[in-house]
Design a protein around this motif. Sequence first.
Motif, mmCIF file in Angstrom:
data_model
loop_
_atom_site.group_PDB
_atom_site.id
_atom_site.type_symbol
_atom_site.label_atom_id
_atom_site.label_comp_id
_atom_site.label_asym_id
_atom_site.label_seq_id
_atom_site.Cartn_x
_atom_site.Cartn_y
_atom_site.Cartn_z
ATOM 1 N N GLY A 173 0.923 -1.374 -0.030
ATOM 2 C CA GLY A 173 0.174 0.179 -0.301
ATOM 3 C C GLY A 173 0.896 1.621 0.451
ATOM 4 N N THR A 174 2.420 1.560 1.055
ATOM 5 C CA THR A 174 2.480 2.912 0.850
ATOM 6 C C THR A 174 3.389 2.569 -0.900
ATOM 7 O OG1 THR A 174 3.482 2.030 3.019
ATOM 8 C CG2 THR A 174 4.794 2.683 1.235
ATOM 9 N N VAL A 175 4.102 0.818 -1.758
ATOM 10 C CA VAL A 175 4.867 1.669 -2.050
ATOM 11 C C VAL A 175 3.904 2.148 -3.573
ATOM 12 C CG1 VAL A 175 5.377 0.708 -4.508
ATOM 13 C CG2 VAL A 175 5.974 -0.048 -2.027
ATOM 14 N N LEU A 176 2.479 1.823 -3.700
ATOM 15 C CA LEU A 176 1.481 2.012 -4.426
ATOM 16 C C LEU A 176 1.121 3.429 -4.130
ATOM 17 C CD1 LEU A 176 -0.887 1.794 -6.121
ATOM 18 C CD2 LEU A 176 -2.438 0.762 -4.235
ATOM 19 N N ALA A 177 1.184 4.259 -2.792
ATOM 20 C CA ALA A 177 0.818 5.467 -2.912
ATOM 21 C C ALA A 177 1.842 6.732 -3.374
ATOM 22 C CB ALA A 177 0.902 5.414 -1.702
ATOM 23 N N ALA A 178 2.643 5.697 -3.563
ATOM 24 C CA ALA A 178 4.343 6.033 -3.457
ATOM 25 C C ALA A 178 3.777 6.588 -5.529
ATOM 26 C CB ALA A 178 5.997 5.373 -3.558
ATOM 27 N N LEU A 179 3.335 5.596 -6.087
ATOM 28 C CA LEU A 179 3.482 5.311 -7.456
ATOM 29 C C LEU A 179 2.657 6.109 -7.971
ATOM 30 C CD1 LEU A 179 3.316 1.812 -7.411
ATOM 31 C CD2 LEU A 179 4.853 2.610 -8.751
ATOM 32 N N LEU A 180 1.284 6.366 -6.692
ATOM 33 C CA LEU A 180 0.369 7.457 -7.521
ATOM 34 C C LEU A 180 1.160 9.061 -6.994
ATOM 35 C CD1 LEU A 180 -2.890 5.670 -6.218
ATOM 36 C CD2 LEU A 180 -2.220 6.051 -8.919
ATOM 37 N N ASP A 181 1.489 8.669 -6.560
ATOM 38 C CA ASP A 181 2.224 10.294 -5.877
ATOM 39 C C ASP A 181 3.543 11.184 -7.047
ATOM 40 O OD1 ASP A 181 2.971 12.433 -4.674
ATOM 41 O OD2 ASP A 181 4.379 11.952 -3.924
ATOM 42 N N GLN A 182 3.900 10.068 -7.586
ATOM 43 C CA GLN A 182 5.146 10.216 -8.459
ATOM 44 C C GLN A 182 4.325 10.834 -9.764
ATOM 45 O OE1 GLN A 182 7.775 11.108 -7.922
ATOM 46 N NE2 GLN A 182 7.408 10.824 -6.442
ATOM 47 N N GLY A 183 2.572 9.938 -10.273
ATOM 48 C CA GLY A 183 2.518 10.167 -11.531
ATOM 49 C C GLY A 183 2.763 8.931 -12.745
#
Length: 268
Positions: free
Chosen positions: A135-145
């Motif tokens: 979940g943390t990695v997914l949030a980073a993926l979305l945050d980076q666009g």
Amino acid sequence: MTTDPTRDPFASAMAQLLGPLAQAMVARGITVQEATEALKQALLDAAMDLDGATVSDSRISLRTGLHRKDVRRLRHQTKDAPPSAAMNAVAMVLSHWATTPEYQDADGAPLDLPREGTPGLYDVIRRTRVDMAPGTVLAALLDQGVVSELADGSYRLSATALIPTGESASMVAAYQATLSAHLQAATHNLIAQPGAERQFDRAVRYSHLSPASIEALSALATARAQDLLEDINAEARRLQERDANTNPSGHYAFGAYQMCQIPKEDEQ
């Protein structure tokens, strides 16, 4: 003015080596006090790496010139988490998603993936073996666009490479990761004992080039380097999959860079 023949030439080279770093510091408002604190920590870490974690405070002080009270304070100071951890995880997910056959369609394009399942986005994240919650990695993926969520709840890969921009934390993390790996290789070669294996570190440098020539070289280097990086990325992913059951701990980094400096018209 005479030159001390016993002076280590590295000491004289430090001002130029630190020049680009000083430019980044001034641009981002980092003061000499903050830089000094970072240097103290780096010297402490280097001494402990060389002599072992149980080396005495006095030995570290003798090797580095640090005051013993600074050594004691820094040894017991809680360190911040490396800012590059999340960015490394994002880059690994992009690599696996873009190059692993299970996550590609018949034309080799990355599939849209659900969050769970096989194949699924969390499945990709777990296969990268990054030490972070999916979940943390997914949030980073979305945050980076670099990943977008579709209307049906699945996820689409929007980029196959992480190229941070602006003054974000991701840009700082990329700056750290890229330069530290290259500097580690160069430093290894500088201090390696005679006969020791050396890291591959080569560069081509030319001056007195026209802007048109620089642009031509830049285009050639960019295309060739990108192809090589993609080939090594795919092979590294394949080998990591093969090594997954052996609990490996080795690290590898390969990069490419270029520096294009075109003088302004009034400087020519």
